[in-house]
Design a protein around this motif. Sequence first.
Motif, PDB file in Angstrom:
ATOM      1  N   VAL A 149       0.960  -1.620  -0.172  1.00  0.00           N
ATOM      2  CA  VAL A 149      -0.172   0.226  -0.725  1.00  0.00           C
ATOM      3  C   VAL A 149       0.683   0.933  -0.119  1.00  0.00           C
ATOM      4  O   VAL A 149       1.825   1.246   0.628  1.00  0.00           O
ATOM      5  N   LEU A 150       0.769   2.016  -0.901  1.00  0.00           N
ATOM      6  CA  LEU A 150       1.303   3.248  -0.953  1.00  0.00           C
ATOM      7  C   LEU A 150       0.341   4.608   0.428  1.00  0.00           C
ATOM      8  O   LEU A 150      -0.654   5.214  -0.827  1.00  0.00           O
ATOM      9  N   MET A 151       0.892   3.806   1.082  1.00  0.00           N
ATOM     10  CA  MET A 151      -0.232   5.401   2.402  1.00  0.00           C
ATOM     11  C   MET A 151       0.802   5.113   3.917  1.00  0.00           C
ATOM     12  O   MET A 151       0.507   5.792   4.707  1.00  0.00           O
TER      13      MET A 151
ATOM     14  N   LEU B 146      -3.166   1.956  -4.491  1.00  0.00           N
ATOM     15  CA  LEU B 146      -3.035   3.472  -4.177  1.00  0.00           C
ATOM     16  C   LEU B 146      -3.411   4.354  -3.221  1.00  0.00           C
ATOM     17  O   LEU B 146      -5.016   4.596  -3.923  1.00  0.00           O
ATOM     18  N   SER B 147      -2.499   5.609  -2.359  1.00  0.00           N
ATOM     19  CA  SER B 147      -3.628   6.049  -1.711  1.00  0.00           C
ATOM     20  C   SER B 147      -3.514   7.765  -1.993  1.00  0.00           C
ATOM     21  O   SER B 147      -2.431   7.521  -1.727  1.00  0.00           O
ATOM     22  N   THR B 148      -4.937   7.964  -2.347  1.00  0.00           N
ATOM     23  CA  THR B 148      -3.930   9.777  -2.754  1.00  0.00           C
ATOM     24  C   THR B 148      -5.311  10.485  -1.788  1.00  0.00           C
ATOM     25  O   THR B 148      -6.758  10.226  -1.714  1.00  0.00           O
TER      26      THR B 148
ATOM     27  N   TYR C 212     -11.729   7.350   6.380  1.00  0.00           N
ATOM     28  CA  TYR C 212     -11.713   8.252   6.614  1.00  0.00           C
ATOM     29  C   TYR C 212     -11.208   8.014   8.760  1.00  0.00           C
ATOM     30  O   TYR C 212     -11.294   7.337   9.381  1.00  0.00           O
ATOM     31  N   VAL C 213     -10.372   9.683   8.525  1.00  0.00           N
ATOM     32  CA  VAL C 213     -10.419   9.446  10.289  1.00  0.00           C
ATOM     33  C   VAL C 213     -11.961   9.671  10.856  1.00  0.00           C
ATOM     34  O   VAL C 213     -11.977  10.694  10.719  1.00  0.00           O
ATOM     35  N   MET C 214     -11.222   9.732  11.947  1.00  0.00           N
ATOM     36  CA  MET C 214     -12.661   9.666  13.206  1.00  0.00           C
ATOM     37  C   MET C 214     -11.897  10.436  13.981  1.00  0.00           C
ATOM     38  O   MET C 214     -10.746  10.592  14.862  1.00  0.00           O
TER      39      MET C 214
HETATM   40  N1  SAH Z   1      -1.213  11.562   0.752  1.00  0.00           N
HETATM   41  C1  SAH Z   1      -1.802   9.808   0.792  1.00  0.00           C
HETATM   42  C2  SAH Z   1      -1.059   8.762   1.379  1.00  0.00           C
HETATM   43  C3  SAH Z   1      -1.004   9.262   2.822  1.00  0.00           C
HETATM   44  S1  SAH Z   1      -1.620   8.739   4.733  1.00  0.00           S
HETATM   45  C4  SAH Z   1      -3.266  10.432   1.470  1.00  0.00           C
HETATM   46  O1  SAH Z   1      -3.446  11.273   1.513  1.00  0.00           O
HETATM   47  O2  SAH Z   1      -3.953   8.838   1.170  1.00  0.00           O
HETATM   48  C5  SAH Z   1      -2.508   7.445   4.361  1.00  0.00           C
HETATM   49  C6  SAH Z   1      -4.026   7.400   5.282  1.00  0.00           C
HETATM   50  O3  SAH Z   1      -3.579   7.312   6.164  1.00  0.00           O
HETATM   51  C7  SAH Z   1      -4.577   8.620   4.782  1.00  0.00           C
HETATM   52  O4  SAH Z   1      -5.652   8.528   4.616  1.00  0.00           O
HETATM   53  C8  SAH Z   1      -4.457   9.635   5.564  1.00  0.00           C
HETATM   54  O5  SAH Z   1      -5.355  11.098   5.723  1.00  0.00           O
HETATM   55  C9  SAH Z   1      -4.268   9.375   7.437  1.00  0.00           C
HETATM   56  N2  SAH Z   1      -4.215   9.359   7.876  1.00  0.00           N
HETATM   57  C10 SAH Z   1      -2.983  10.602   7.752  1.00  0.00           C
HETATM   58  N3  SAH Z   1      -2.815  10.851   9.478  1.00  0.00           N
HETATM   59  C11 SAH Z   1      -2.952  10.081   9.811  1.00  0.00           C
HETATM   60  C12 SAH Z   1      -2.860   9.767  11.832  1.00  0.00           C
HETATM   61  N4  SAH Z   1      -2.909  11.093  12.477  1.00  0.00           N
HETATM   62  N5  SAH Z   1      -4.202   9.313  11.877  1.00  0.00           N
HETATM   63  C13 SAH Z   1      -5.020   8.469  11.311  1.00  0.00           C
HETATM   64  N6  SAH Z   1      -4.848   8.332   9.957  1.00  0.00           N
HETATM   65  C14 SAH Z   1      -4.361   9.289   8.917  1.00  0.00           C
END
Ligand code: SAH
Length: 377
Positions: free
Chosen positions: A172-174, A208-210, A275-277
């Motif tokens: 995963v590109l995360m 891929l996460s964007t 979706y970050v909670m």
């Molecule tokens: N730039 C890409 C990949 C990055 S991170 C993107 O924005 O998708 C992967 C996931 O983690 C994204 O959904 C991102 O929003 C989330 N994320 C970032 N900071 C976080 C945090 N502090 N807690 C939980 N999730 C977070």
Amino acid sequence: MVSVDQERVNLLGLERPALEAFVGSIGSKPFRARQLMQWIYGRGESRFAAMTDLAKDFRARLADCAEVRAPAIVTTQRSADGTRKWLLRADAVQAIEMVFIPEEGRGTLCISSQVGCALDCSFCSTAQQGFNRNLSTAEIVGQVWLAARELERDFVPPPGASPGQRAITNVVLMGMGEPLANFRNVVPALRIFTDDFGFDLSRRRVTLSTSGLVPQIYKLAEEVNVALAVSLHAPTDELRSVLVPINRKHPIAELLEACWHYLDEQNGRSVTFEYVMLDGVNDQPEHARGLVRLLKGHPAKLNLIPFNPFPGTRYRRSSPAAIQRFRDELLSRGVLATVRRTRGEDIDAACGQLAGRVENRTTVRLGSKMIGVAVQT
Ligand code: SAH
């Protein structure tokens, strides 16, 4: 012929056609590229001398002008839950992070695409570091190559594993960075991940996460076929623009249209929306109902991520009860939703906690203004 004093070509940066051309350019048959890839990706070999079924003089020429070089490991950390995190050297000053998350029946490697990030999402620790540079294709591929080597040293396939199962089943590109802001280097890497002679991962197992770079989603649809995850984080433009500033440039309606187009083009099953909670910010019943209005009837899955705090953040994680309620609200209204299990928290390896070591080169970081400068396609 490539002369000896020229800089060596890092083969990890070449997808198959480019590698074939390179092999041709040093006087061998292009089909030898496949054999070379099997050594590099199938067996994790970097020493040309050990590639015994290649002709000796070909190996000697490779040793003269090519190399297989992954980023160097600075530190390795292991979490009590089995998660591993590596800090990798990108150059003299910069470092990036990658994380391996073992689960039953699969192993997911989370890799970085940039040193830092320019997108400035307000809840993300990488954003606090600022942006330094894009990673090269070799640095992106090198992460997977390196992790596979490290992990396979002591990997015992679980009972019932398919023959030849490897430690890394998903990529995963995360990690750090916005992969679509580094389109030119990320796309060849994705092709190497899915190439039969590369890591041979199925297209559904590379994600891929964007944060939502709409024009690049359209471009990606024409280039590769991988799973798409999109950081949604809010049901309205008003709120999303605060959390994910790129939304001011590419609002939700345009983003969703790009997602459905991507699926149509790729014959994909669904898009995962992250979706970050965030406690009291985006976790109320009205937000869940807003998401239902956006996503119901579309091929979408919501992945709820409990917020992972980092020093200096102004946000708090929603309570487990609030997260459950939110998920139930979505499910009862016909939108698929799962809660992401937090892993590796004790070593700061959870989503959004990857900070690496970034010397910020962005002088003005004004959210969307900066984005215009940092996005390279
Ligand atoms: N730039 C890409 C990949 C990055 S991170 C993107 O924005 O998708 C992967 C996931 O983690 C994204 O959904 C991102 O929003 C989330 N994320 C970032 N900071 C976080 C945090 N502090 N807690 C939980 N999730 C977070």
